[in-house]
Design a protein around this motif. Structure first.
Motif, PDB file in Angstrom:
ATOM      1  N   GLU A   1      -5.187   6.910 -11.295  1.00  0.00           N
ATOM      2  CA  GLU A   1      -5.226   5.856 -12.304  1.00  0.00           C
ATOM      3  C   GLU A   1      -6.013   6.256 -13.555  1.00  0.00           C
ATOM      4  N   ASP A   2      -6.711   7.380 -13.501  1.00  0.00           N
ATOM      5  CA  ASP A   2      -7.401   7.879 -14.688  1.00  0.00           C
ATOM      6  C   ASP A   2      -6.542   8.849 -15.488  1.00  0.00           C
ATOM      7  N   PHE A   3      -5.318   9.118 -15.020  1.00  0.00           N
ATOM      8  CA  PHE A   3      -4.349   9.969 -15.720  1.00  0.00           C
ATOM      9  C   PHE A   3      -4.911  11.365 -15.987  1.00  0.00           C
TER      10      PHE A   3
ATOM     11  N   LYS B   1       2.091  10.460  -1.390  1.00  0.00           N
ATOM     12  CA  LYS B   1       0.742  11.014  -1.540  1.00  0.00           C
ATOM     13  C   LYS B   1      -0.259   9.962  -2.002  1.00  0.00           C
ATOM     14  N   ILE B   2       0.200   9.023  -2.789  1.00  0.00           N
ATOM     15  CA  ILE B   2      -0.710   7.993  -3.309  1.00  0.00           C
ATOM     16  C   ILE B   2      -0.334   6.595  -2.823  1.00  0.00           C
ATOM     17  N   HIS B   3       0.717   6.526  -1.984  1.00  0.00           N
ATOM     18  CA  HIS B   3       1.142   5.266  -1.356  1.00  0.00           C
ATOM     19  C   HIS B   3       1.534   4.214  -2.390  1.00  0.00           C
ATOM     20  N   ARG B   4       2.236   4.653  -3.405  1.00  0.00           N
ATOM     21  CA  ARG B   4       2.721   3.765  -4.456  1.00  0.00           C
ATOM     22  C   ARG B   4       3.542   4.614  -5.425  1.00  0.00           C
ATOM     23  N   PRO B   5       4.298   4.005  -6.350  1.00  0.00           N
ATOM     24  CA  PRO B   5       4.929   4.799  -7.411  1.00  0.00           C
ATOM     25  C   PRO B   5       3.875   5.421  -8.321  1.00  0.00           C
ATOM     26  N   ASN B   6       4.277   6.422  -9.078  1.00  0.00           N
ATOM     27  CA  ASN B   6       3.334   7.124  -9.947  1.00  0.00           C
ATOM     28  C   ASN B   6       2.805   6.243 -11.072  1.00  0.00           C
TER      29      ASN B   6
ATOM     30  N   GLU C   1      -6.408  -0.933  -1.678  1.00  0.00           N
ATOM     31  CA  GLU C   1      -6.171  -1.247  -0.270  1.00  0.00           C
ATOM     32  C   GLU C   1      -7.469  -1.155   0.526  1.00  0.00           C
ATOM     33  N   GLY C   2      -7.767  -2.214   1.282  1.00  0.00           N
ATOM     34  CA  GLY C   2      -8.958  -2.248   2.115  1.00  0.00           C
ATOM     35  C   GLY C   2     -10.124  -3.002   1.504  1.00  0.00           C
TER      36      GLY C   2
ATOM     37  N   GLY D   1      -3.054  -2.814  -4.629  1.00  0.00           N
ATOM     38  CA  GLY D   1      -2.140  -2.642  -5.737  1.00  0.00           C
ATOM     39  C   GLY D   1      -1.885  -3.910  -6.528  1.00  0.00           C
ATOM     40  N   SER D   2      -2.301  -5.069  -5.984  1.00  0.00           N
ATOM     41  CA  SER D   2      -2.131  -6.321  -6.709  1.00  0.00           C
ATOM     42  C   SER D   2      -3.253  -6.505  -7.723  1.00  0.00           C
TER      43      SER D   2
END
Length: 224
Positions: free
Chosen positions: A14-16, A101-106, A175-176, A211-212
């Motif tokens: 998320e920090d690109f 790998k990141i459990h979500r879209p890029n 998550e968590g 992710g929400s």
């Protein structure tokens, strides 16, 4: 010198900072127009002594970017890019496909020249086929894309520079994480999680979805 194509790059964080392997996707035909959407959300409240409602500020949602592009695989635009389904899949793999790998879209960076750089996540991906071979195989498609601005929680807090409970915060759930934990990270106290749950209509706030995004509203402290 030809026109510089718009480039779309996928990132794992998320920090690109960590781009996905491979080259960015370069649009075959740049958009004719690009739409930026901004809005402000309000809660409508009707004072007891008034017949009209007042607009109480709620939040400023993230900026949206949307545009249409054409993928033309007739060989006229680019003689080396003539497989339409492969082109669409290459774009999907970057912006849409679930990344294990990141459990979500890029996470997505959109860049067009030096002035347009947008850090985001995909919101919609619509495909309209507009030209076909005699046997029915598609040759050309219009791709309609929309993206929502993405700012990591850490960066958002740095930009806000506020931890006061009377300030609205937009928080991305990992998550968590739990509401008391997020309350503590946002306001340095875990005890406002009930108000957050009520504001976001969460019935089962012990199991919030990774992710929400949740709105942490201004908290009115009880008068002593």
């Amino acid at each position: 010198m030809g026109l510089e194509p718009m480039k779309i790059t996928g990132y794992l964080d998320e920090d690109f900072m960590n781009a996905v392997p491979g080259d960015p996707y370069e649009l075959m035909i740049n958009p004719e127009s690009v739409k930026w959407s901004r809005k402000i959300s309000y809660n409508e409240q009707q004072p007891l002594d008034s017949s009209s409602t007042s607009q109480k500020y709620k939040s400023t949602p993230s900026v949206n970017l949307s545009f249409d592009t054409i993928i033309d695989c007739t060989g006229i635009v680019d003689s080396k890019r003539i497989d339409l389904l492969a082109e669409i899949k290459s774009l999907e793999d970057i912006v849409y496909t679930y990344n294990g790998k990141i459990h979500r879209p890029n996470f997505i960076k959109i860049q067009w020249g030096a002035d347009t750089i947008f850090y985001s996540v995909l919101k919609t991906f619509d495909t309209t086929y507009t030209l076909f071979k005699p046997n029915g195989d598609p040759l050309r498609a219009k791709i309609s894309l929309s993206f929502g601005e993405y700012v990591s929680c850490k960066k958002r807090k740095q930009e806000d520079g506020e931890t006061s409970p009377d300030i609205t915060h937009l928080v991305e759930v990992v998550e968590g994480e739990t509401l008391p934990q997020l309350s503590n990270e946002t306001w340095n106290t875990p005890y406002y999680y009930v108000q957050v749950a009520q504001y976001n209509d969460l019935n089962k706030f012990r199991h919030i979805k990774g992710g929400s995004q949740l709105i942490f509203p201004p908290i009115i402290k009880p008068t002593p």
